[in-house]
Scaffold this motif. Sequence first.
Motif, PDB file in Angstrom:
ATOM      1  N   ASN A  57       0.186  -5.957  -3.489  1.00 46.34           N
ATOM      2  CA  ASN A  57       0.200  -4.640  -4.139  1.00 46.34           C
ATOM      3  C   ASN A  57       1.220  -3.701  -3.513  1.00 46.34           C
ATOM      4  OD1 ASN A  57      -0.804  -3.049  -6.251  1.00 46.34           O
ATOM      5  ND2 ASN A  57      -2.162  -1.924  -4.877  1.00 46.34           N
ATOM      6  N   VAL A  58       2.401  -4.238  -3.209  1.00 44.52           N
ATOM      7  CA  VAL A  58       3.489  -3.463  -2.627  1.00 44.52           C
ATOM      8  C   VAL A  58       4.319  -2.862  -3.761  1.00 44.52           C
ATOM      9  CG1 VAL A  58       5.457  -3.552  -1.052  1.00 44.52           C
ATOM     10  CG2 VAL A  58       3.521  -5.087  -0.704  1.00 44.52           C
ATOM     11  N   PRO A  59       4.769  -1.630  -3.621  1.00 46.71           N
ATOM     12  CA  PRO A  59       5.534  -1.034  -4.719  1.00 46.71           C
ATOM     13  C   PRO A  59       6.858  -1.763  -4.960  1.00 46.71           C
ATOM     14  CG  PRO A  59       5.632   0.354  -2.769  1.00 46.71           C
ATOM     15  CD  PRO A  59       4.607  -0.693  -2.492  1.00 46.71           C
ATOM     16  N   SER A  60       7.257  -1.853  -6.211  1.00 36.41           N
ATOM     17  CA  SER A  60       8.573  -2.383  -6.565  1.00 36.41           C
ATOM     18  C   SER A  60       9.456  -1.299  -7.162  1.00 36.41           C
ATOM     19  CB  SER A  60       8.431  -3.544  -7.560  1.00 36.41           C
ATOM     20  OG  SER A  60       7.779  -3.115  -8.742  1.00 36.41           O
ATOM     21  N   GLN A  61       8.871  -0.128  -7.394  1.00 38.23           N
ATOM     22  CA  GLN A  61       9.633   1.003  -7.923  1.00 38.23           C
ATOM     23  C   GLN A  61       9.322   2.260  -7.114  1.00 38.23           C
ATOM     24  OE1 GLN A  61       8.556   1.028 -12.129  1.00 38.23           O
ATOM     25  NE2 GLN A  61      10.522   0.068 -12.615  1.00 38.23           N
ATOM     26  N   TRP A  62      10.367   3.027  -6.802  1.00 39.43           N
ATOM     27  CA  TRP A  62      10.194   4.299  -6.107  1.00 39.43           C
ATOM     28  C   TRP A  62      11.462   5.134  -6.253  1.00 39.43           C
ATOM     29  CZ3 TRP A  62      10.400  -0.383  -3.394  1.00 39.43           C
ATOM     30  CH2 TRP A  62      11.580  -0.617  -2.680  1.00 39.43           C
ATOM     31  N   SER A  63      11.338   6.374  -5.889  1.00 46.70           N
ATOM     32  CA  SER A  63      12.465   7.303  -5.842  1.00 46.70           C
ATOM     33  C   SER A  63      12.076   8.420  -4.896  1.00 46.70           C
ATOM     34  CB  SER A  63      12.780   7.863  -7.236  1.00 46.70           C
ATOM     35  OG  SER A  63      11.733   8.728  -7.659  1.00 46.70           O
ATOM     36  N   GLU A  64      12.888   9.460  -4.806  1.00 47.41           N
ATOM     37  CA  GLU A  64      12.547  10.598  -3.950  1.00 47.41           C
ATOM     38  C   GLU A  64      11.330  11.370  -4.458  1.00 47.41           C
ATOM     39  OE1 GLU A  64      13.560  11.691  -1.079  1.00 47.41           O
ATOM     40  OE2 GLU A  64      15.266  10.360  -0.697  1.00 47.41           O
ATOM     41  N   THR A  65      10.904  11.094  -5.686  1.00 52.03           N
ATOM     42  CA  THR A  65       9.743  11.798  -6.249  1.00 52.03           C
ATOM     43  C   THR A  65       8.660  10.855  -6.739  1.00 52.03           C
ATOM     44  OG1 THR A  65      10.808  11.902  -8.429  1.00 52.03           O
ATOM     45  CG2 THR A  65      11.137  13.777  -6.940  1.00 52.03           C
ATOM     46  N   GLU A  66       8.766   9.580  -6.432  1.00 48.56           N
ATOM     47  CA  GLU A  66       7.809   8.608  -6.959  1.00 48.56           C
ATOM     48  C   GLU A  66       7.412   7.607  -5.876  1.00 48.56           C
ATOM     49  OE1 GLU A  66       7.573   5.122 -10.441  1.00 48.56           O
ATOM     50  OE2 GLU A  66       9.466   6.145  -9.998  1.00 48.56           O
ATOM     51  N   ASN A  67       6.111   7.385  -5.755  1.00 44.65           N
ATOM     52  CA  ASN A  67       5.557   6.378  -4.839  1.00 44.65           C
ATOM     53  C   ASN A  67       5.960   6.604  -3.376  1.00 44.65           C
ATOM     54  OD1 ASN A  67       3.977   4.995  -6.693  1.00 44.65           O
ATOM     55  ND2 ASN A  67       5.622   3.565  -7.241  1.00 44.65           N
ATOM     56  N   ILE A  68       5.990   7.871  -2.974  1.00 47.29           N
ATOM     57  CA  ILE A  68       6.196   8.196  -1.564  1.00 47.29           C
ATOM     58  C   ILE A  68       4.896   8.750  -1.002  1.00 47.29           C
ATOM     59  CG2 ILE A  68       7.439   9.607   0.099  1.00 47.29           C
ATOM     60  CD1 ILE A  68       9.844   9.526  -1.656  1.00 47.29           C
ATOM     61  N   ALA A  69       4.284   7.996  -0.084  1.00 49.75           N
ATOM     62  CA  ALA A  69       3.044   8.458   0.543  1.00 49.75           C
ATOM     63  C   ALA A  69       3.336   9.586   1.520  1.00 49.75           C
ATOM     64  CB  ALA A  69       2.345   7.302   1.247  1.00 49.75           C
ATOM     65  N   TRP A  70       4.416   9.443   2.282  1.00 42.50           N
ATOM     66  CA  TRP A  70       4.906  10.513   3.138  1.00 42.50           C
ATOM     67  C   TRP A  70       6.356  10.269   3.527  1.00 42.50           C
ATOM     68  CZ3 TRP A  70       6.149   8.095   7.641  1.00 42.50           C
ATOM     69  CH2 TRP A  70       5.294   7.109   8.151  1.00 42.50           C
ATOM     70  N   LYS A  71       6.995  11.341   3.937  1.00 43.35           N
ATOM     71  CA  LYS A  71       8.392  11.326   4.370  1.00 43.35           C
ATOM     72  C   LYS A  71       8.506  12.309   5.523  1.00 43.35           C
ATOM     73  CE  LYS A  71      12.974  12.778   2.676  1.00 43.35           C
ATOM     74  NZ  LYS A  71      13.693  13.316   1.482  1.00 43.35           N
ATOM     75  N   VAL A  72       8.920  11.804   6.697  1.00 38.53           N
ATOM     76  CA  VAL A  72       8.951  12.662   7.884  1.00 38.53           C
ATOM     77  C   VAL A  72      10.333  12.622   8.521  1.00 38.53           C
ATOM     78  CG1 VAL A  72       6.483  12.448   8.358  1.00 38.53           C
ATOM     79  CG2 VAL A  72       8.063  10.765   9.310  1.00 38.53           C
ATOM     80  N   PRO A  73      10.781  13.749   9.059  1.00 41.73           N
ATOM     81  CA  PRO A  73      12.077  13.774   9.740  1.00 41.73           C
ATOM     82  C   PRO A  73      12.004  13.069  11.090  1.00 41.73           C
ATOM     83  CG  PRO A  73      11.017  15.903   9.935  1.00 41.73           C
ATOM     84  CD  PRO A  73      10.146  15.083   9.025  1.00 41.73           C
ATOM     85  N   VAL A  74      13.114  12.467  11.491  1.00 40.91           N
ATOM     86  CA  VAL A  74      13.221  11.808  12.796  1.00 40.91           C
ATOM     87  C   VAL A  74      14.405  12.407  13.531  1.00 40.91           C
ATOM     88  CG1 VAL A  74      13.509   9.620  14.016  1.00 40.91           C
ATOM     89  CG2 VAL A  74      12.271   9.676  11.828  1.00 40.91           C
ATOM     90  N   ASN A  75      14.164  12.945  14.724  1.00 38.12           N
ATOM     91  CA  ASN A  75      15.255  13.507  15.515  1.00 38.12           C
ATOM     92  C   ASN A  75      16.211  12.408  15.947  1.00 38.12           C
ATOM     93  OD1 ASN A  75      14.256  16.137  15.404  1.00 38.12           O
ATOM     94  ND2 ASN A  75      12.971  15.844  17.213  1.00 38.12           N
ATOM     95  N   GLY A  76      17.476  12.759  16.056  1.00 40.01           N
ATOM     96  CA  GLY A  76      18.464  11.797  16.490  1.00 40.01           C
ATOM     97  C   GLY A  76      18.809  10.799  15.407  1.00 40.01           C
ATOM     98  N   VAL A  77      19.463   9.709  15.831  1.00 36.42           N
ATOM     99  CA  VAL A  77      19.885   8.650  14.923  1.00 36.42           C
ATOM    100  C   VAL A  77      19.529   7.313  15.551  1.00 36.42           C
ATOM    101  CG1 VAL A  77      21.845   7.541  13.769  1.00 36.42           C
ATOM    102  CG2 VAL A  77      21.793  10.025  14.017  1.00 36.42           C
ATOM    103  N   GLY A  78      19.104   6.364  14.739  1.00 36.49           N
ATOM    104  CA  GLY A  78      18.825   5.022  15.234  1.00 36.49           C
ATOM    105  C   GLY A  78      18.729   4.043  14.086  1.00 36.49           C
TER     106      GLY A  78
END
Length: 436
Positions: A46-67
């Motif tokens: 039951n893993v998503p096969s479709q998403w976008s910046e407004t669809e199927n995002i449970a959460w989105k968090v900023p990460v300091n720095g780059v990696g």
Amino acid sequence: MRKPTKLVTLGLFVLAQLLFSCAGTYPENWTHFRGSNLNGLSDSENVPSQWSETENIAWKVPVNGVGWSSPVVFNQQVWMTTADRDGDWFSVVCFDFDSGELLQELELYRPDTVQRMHATNSYATPTPCIEKDFVYVHYGTYGTACIDTRNFEVVWSRTDLNCEHLQGAASSIILYKDLLIVHLEGTDVQNIFALNKHTGETVWQVGTPDQKAYNDVAPVYRKSYQTPLIIQVNGQDQLITNRSLFAISYDPNTGKENWRVFYGEDSAVSMPLYYNGLVLVNSGWVLSQGAPYFARLLAVDPTGKGDITESHVVWQTDEHVPQTSTPVIVDSLMFMVDERGSLTCLNPGNGEVHWTEKLKGHFNCSPIYAAGVIYFTNTNGETSVIKAASEFELLAKNKLDGTFKATPAVLRGAILQRSDKYLYKLAIMEENQAEI
């Protein structure tokens, strides 16, 4: 029938929690680069096969720095390394799997000077590894450490394992029994360390496999960027590592060499695979007139001893072989995408090609399989979802904002996808509504 009292209900709840804590783990964790078995295969359904910046995002968090390190997960904790873009500081971050809440951000190293780095790399590219109560992080020559995940305290740290990376570190670390396997192969020294995971002390170390051969190549081609793999052959464990110039098998308990295959001039990035008694190793770039030209994939029978270049290479190909990403094998099919987007499905037993297609974009992330499909993400954040089958079938294309070079983690019905600025948890949402 009598209804249970509040006391009985509370007792049952406490018992359930106790049993769960004794079990120690969630149904599915993601403990290393490319998963707990380092093979790019997820057990998740039951893993998503479709998403976008407004669809199927449970959460989105900023990460300091780059990696470009991948997230690793154990129980409720998601861990990643990160660093200042210019290498001023090196940190590790921990998020809650369900909510995305930042649980800890811990600065580990602040070096006086840093080495130069290739523009496509980062100072936090090696992926950590994790187990119950401990996470292990690695930044190449800048440091290697163990952190207690219960109290976020550093258990041990090493800053004396050094090399000249020239283009930055990329080899991820792996756990084997009580050992942490660390590759530190640079232009000056080429070392593999087995550290006691409890104390950080060196248990064994192997250096340059053939000094004469290394003297004949430019320093930039003496190092490797790959992640090793543990396999079992005739009841014996083997540590398979794509070193510069050679693929070599070691006894992971002692560092004693079992066999080697000579395969090319440049440095390997793609990690080894194991299928049906064959080790599949990537040569790195093969040079033409001194410039990188193509990569070669070799299938090796790992039952030999010594130099088995002429005797145990079963098949090889240089058609559309990725130099950076690692292929994924699903049942009897291998799927791989090269840097320019050539996607190939072949038989890993004999190298026979089933089909080749073209995807748009440039690819650094390794593909991941889950629930009958394979995810291929390009550096621009576009993920092509294909059916894991002997005939090509494109199921979906999805786009997120940013730059993507970290291989995703796929577990518990979710995809953890890292960009240059954010960590996303992609999951099938009941109302397909972003919750950010």
